[in-house]
Design a protein around this motif. Structure first.
Motif, PDB file in Angstrom:
ATOM      1  N   PRO A 260       0.812  -1.226   0.000  1.00 51.91           N
ATOM      2  CA  PRO A 260       0.000   0.000   0.000  1.00 51.91           C
ATOM      3  C   PRO A 260       0.839   1.267   0.000  1.00 51.91           C
ATOM      4  CG  PRO A 260       0.114  -0.877   2.222  1.00 51.91           C
ATOM      5  CD  PRO A 260       0.856  -1.860   1.334  1.00 51.91           C
ATOM      6  N   ALA A 261       2.156   1.136   0.123  1.00 52.12           N
ATOM      7  CA  ALA A 261       2.997   2.333   0.267  1.00 52.12           C
ATOM      8  C   ALA A 261       2.893   3.288  -0.919  1.00 52.12           C
ATOM      9  CB  ALA A 261       4.444   1.924   0.507  1.00 52.12           C
ATOM     10  N   PRO A 262       2.958   2.814  -2.186  1.00 57.51           N
ATOM     11  CA  PRO A 262       2.855   3.767  -3.313  1.00 57.51           C
ATOM     12  C   PRO A 262       1.552   4.549  -3.302  1.00 57.51           C
ATOM     13  CG  PRO A 262       3.729   1.661  -4.063  1.00 57.51           C
ATOM     14  CD  PRO A 262       3.253   1.453  -2.658  1.00 57.51           C
ATOM     15  N   LYS A 263       0.431   3.872  -3.018  1.00 56.81           N
ATOM     16  CA  LYS A 263      -0.852   4.560  -2.981  1.00 56.81           C
ATOM     17  C   LYS A 263      -0.875   5.586  -1.861  1.00 56.81           C
ATOM     18  CE  LYS A 263      -5.824   3.749  -2.778  1.00 56.81           C
ATOM     19  NZ  LYS A 263      -6.909   2.717  -2.690  1.00 56.81           N
ATOM     20  N   ARG A 264      -0.320   5.198  -0.692  1.00 58.99           N
ATOM     21  CA  ARG A 264      -0.282   6.119   0.439  1.00 58.99           C
ATOM     22  C   ARG A 264       0.586   7.329   0.115  1.00 58.99           C
ATOM     23  NH1 ARG A 264       0.201   2.559   4.073  1.00 58.99           N
ATOM     24  NH2 ARG A 264       2.483   2.457   4.114  1.00 58.99           N
ATOM     25  N   ARG A 265       1.701   7.098  -0.559  1.00 60.09           N
ATOM     26  CA  ARG A 265       2.563   8.225  -0.933  1.00 60.09           C
ATOM     27  C   ARG A 265       1.844   9.163  -1.898  1.00 60.09           C
ATOM     28  NH1 ARG A 265       6.836   4.333  -0.915  1.00 60.09           N
ATOM     29  NH2 ARG A 265       6.586   4.011  -3.170  1.00 60.09           N
ATOM     30  N   ALA A 266       1.066   8.580  -2.836  1.00 57.90           N
ATOM     31  CA  ALA A 266       0.325   9.410  -3.787  1.00 57.90           C
ATOM     32  C   ALA A 266      -0.723  10.252  -3.076  1.00 57.90           C
ATOM     33  CB  ALA A 266      -0.327   8.528  -4.849  1.00 57.90           C
ATOM     34  N   LEU A 267      -1.399   9.638  -2.098  1.00 57.60           N
ATOM     35  CA  LEU A 267      -2.409  10.380  -1.341  1.00 57.60           C
ATOM     36  C   LEU A 267      -1.756  11.499  -0.543  1.00 57.60           C
ATOM     37  CD1 LEU A 267      -4.674   7.445  -0.084  1.00 57.60           C
ATOM     38  CD2 LEU A 267      -5.248   9.158  -1.814  1.00 57.60           C
ATOM     39  N   ASN A 268      -0.628  11.204   0.069  1.00 59.02           N
ATOM     40  CA  ASN A 268       0.079  12.230   0.841  1.00 59.02           C
ATOM     41  C   ASN A 268       0.532  13.367  -0.067  1.00 59.02           C
ATOM     42  OD1 ASN A 268      -0.255  10.798   3.206  1.00 59.02           O
ATOM     43  ND2 ASN A 268       1.752   9.810   3.107  1.00 59.02           N
ATOM     44  N   ARG A 269       1.012  13.017  -1.258  1.00 61.06           N
ATOM     45  CA  ARG A 269       1.452  14.058  -2.199  1.00 61.06           C
ATOM     46  C   ARG A 269       0.275  14.939  -2.622  1.00 61.06           C
ATOM     47  NH1 ARG A 269       5.815  14.502  -6.301  1.00 61.06           N
ATOM     48  NH2 ARG A 269       5.166  16.191  -7.688  1.00 61.06           N
ATOM     49  N   ASP A 270      -0.859  14.294  -2.925  1.00 59.19           N
ATOM     50  CA  ASP A 270      -2.036  15.062  -3.326  1.00 59.19           C
ATOM     51  C   ASP A 270      -2.464  16.023  -2.219  1.00 59.19           C
ATOM     52  OD1 ASP A 270      -2.057  13.758  -5.725  1.00 59.19           O
ATOM     53  OD2 ASP A 270      -3.685  12.383  -5.206  1.00 59.19           O
ATOM     54  N   LYS A 271      -2.431  15.533  -0.972  1.00 61.14           N
ATOM     55  CA  LYS A 271      -2.839  16.386   0.149  1.00 61.14           C
ATOM     56  C   LYS A 271      -1.864  17.546   0.323  1.00 61.14           C
ATOM     57  CE  LYS A 271      -4.015  16.395   5.061  1.00 61.14           C
ATOM     58  NZ  LYS A 271      -3.281  17.668   5.269  1.00 61.14           N
ATOM     59  N   LEU A 272      -0.585  17.256   0.209  1.00 58.02           N
ATOM     60  CA  LEU A 272       0.412  18.306   0.387  1.00 58.02           C
ATOM     61  C   LEU A 272       0.294  19.345  -0.725  1.00 58.02           C
ATOM     62  CD1 LEU A 272       2.719  19.438   1.985  1.00 58.02           C
ATOM     63  CD2 LEU A 272       4.289  17.903   0.788  1.00 58.02           C
ATOM     64  N   GLU A 273       0.097  18.892  -1.952  1.00 54.28           N
ATOM     65  CA  GLU A 273      -0.071  19.831  -3.052  1.00 54.28           C
ATOM     66  C   GLU A 273      -1.315  20.693  -2.843  1.00 54.28           C
ATOM     67  OE1 GLU A 273      -0.011  17.950  -6.840  1.00 54.28           O
ATOM     68  OE2 GLU A 273       2.116  17.408  -6.722  1.00 54.28           O
ATOM     69  N   ALA A 274      -2.390  20.068  -2.339  1.00 53.82           N
ATOM     70  CA  ALA A 274      -3.615  20.829  -2.084  1.00 53.82           C
ATOM     71  C   ALA A 274      -3.393  21.872  -1.002  1.00 53.82           C
ATOM     72  CB  ALA A 274      -4.741  19.877  -1.685  1.00 53.82           C
ATOM     73  N   ASP A 275      -2.625  21.521   0.020  1.00 52.54           N
ATOM     74  CA  ASP A 275      -2.315  22.483   1.088  1.00 52.54           C
ATOM     75  C   ASP A 275      -1.490  23.649   0.542  1.00 52.54           C
ATOM     76  OD1 ASP A 275      -3.648  20.904   2.913  1.00 52.54           O
ATOM     77  OD2 ASP A 275      -1.842  19.965   3.724  1.00 52.54           O
ATOM     78  N   ILE A 276      -0.529  23.344  -0.304  1.00 54.44           N
ATOM     79  CA  ILE A 276       0.298  24.400  -0.907  1.00 54.44           C
ATOM     80  C   ILE A 276      -0.577  25.333  -1.752  1.00 54.44           C
ATOM     81  CG2 ILE A 276       2.128  24.876  -2.584  1.00 54.44           C
ATOM     82  CD1 ILE A 276       3.421  22.204  -1.664  1.00 54.44           C
ATOM     83  N   VAL A 277      -1.435  24.742  -2.562  1.00 49.65           N
ATOM     84  CA  VAL A 277      -2.307  25.551  -3.427  1.00 49.65           C
ATOM     85  C   VAL A 277      -3.235  26.427  -2.587  1.00 49.65           C
ATOM     86  CG1 VAL A 277      -4.201  25.441  -5.095  1.00 49.65           C
ATOM     87  CG2 VAL A 277      -2.197  23.975  -5.387  1.00 49.65           C
ATOM     88  N   ALA A 278      -3.753  25.878  -1.489  1.00 52.30           N
ATOM     89  CA  ALA A 278      -4.647  26.656  -0.622  1.00 52.30           C
ATOM     90  C   ALA A 278      -3.940  27.876  -0.053  1.00 52.30           C
ATOM     91  CB  ALA A 278      -5.174  25.769   0.504  1.00 52.30           C
ATOM     92  N   GLN A 279      -2.679  27.719   0.333  1.00 51.88           N
ATOM     93  CA  GLN A 279      -1.918  28.865   0.832  1.00 51.88           C
ATOM     94  C   GLN A 279      -1.580  29.830  -0.305  1.00 51.88           C
ATOM     95  OE1 GLN A 279      -1.468  29.545   3.985  1.00 51.88           O
ATOM     96  NE2 GLN A 279      -2.426  27.612   4.598  1.00 51.88           N
TER      97      GLN A 279
END
Length: 225
Positions: A7-26
């Motif tokens: 599950p690690a690749p999927k988890r990394r993708a989810l974490n990346r998506d969340k981090l990118e969304a946080d960056i965009v929000a700021q």
């Protein structure tokens, strides 16, 4: 022997998506407050709790991040515009829903609206091609809906292009000029009642422009015998 998927690749993708969304929000707020030229990657990174180098791993350039911000803004904005193309409702209901959606965007996404407004006011030099390629086709579809209504006698003849421009201006002003409105109303910010009052007034004006009563006429009561 069955192989258990990692599950690690999927988890990394989810974490990346969340981090990118946080960056965009700021980034949305910083671009809205400072404009493109006045915004620095370092400021966005600091607001997002990242180092500049870490942020640039996800968004290597300021222009790339800016375009991602505007992509998200336009995606949301166009999704709300698309409601007018639903030919399953009467013009009164569709126009009211359209105005509601546009005002909801101004209330829920004021910073996003201001980023878009600043880009357009500055001449859309960095994002003009995307606006033209994505907004114009949908605008033409919406104009076609008005022409169908006119041909069917459902609304009075109207310049649909300029009516839509007027709706955009009226609804988006409640994001782009909200601080001025709040000052005039002597409060810190606009509240839900302000948006409800705006919706009622704008809807009445638009329906009047196309010759539709703002409320359905009452059904006559049969005379008693």
């Amino acid at each position: 022997m069955s192989i258990i998927p990692n599950p690690a690749p999927k988890r990394r993708a989810l974490n990346r998506d969340k981090l990118e969304a946080d960056i965009v929000a700021q980034a949305v707020r910083v671009f809205a407050e400072c404009g493109y030229e006045g915004t620095s990657i370092a400021t966005i990174a600091e607001n997002a709790g990242l180092s500049k180098q870490n942020l640039m791993y996800y968004f290597p350039t300021k222009q790339g991040l800016y375009e991602r911000v505007l992509d998200d803004v336009l995606d949301d904005w166009l999704e709300r515009m698309a409601s007018l193309a639903d030919d399953g409702q009467e013009p009164r209901d569709m126009l009211r829903a359209y105005i509601q959606a546009k005002l909801r965007f101004s209330r829920e996404q004021p910073w996003a609206s201001r980023v878009y407004a600043l880009e357009v006011i500055s001449g859309a030099q960095l994002y003009g091609a995307q606006i033209q390629s994505r907004v114009v086709p949908l605008l033409r579809k919406d104009i076609a809906v008005f022409e169908q209504w006119i041909e069917a006698g459902k609304i009075a003849p109207v310049n649909a292009t300029h009516l839509l421009f007027a709706i955009w201006a009226m609804t988006q002003s409640y994001a782009d000029f909200a601080p001025q409105m709040a000052l005039v109303l002597n409060r810190k910010q606009l509240n839900r009642k302000d948006f409800a009052d705006a919706e009622q007034m704008i809807t009445q004006m638009v329906l009047a422009a196309v010759g539709i009563p703002s409320a359905a006429a009452p059904v006559p009561t049969p005379c008693s015998t």
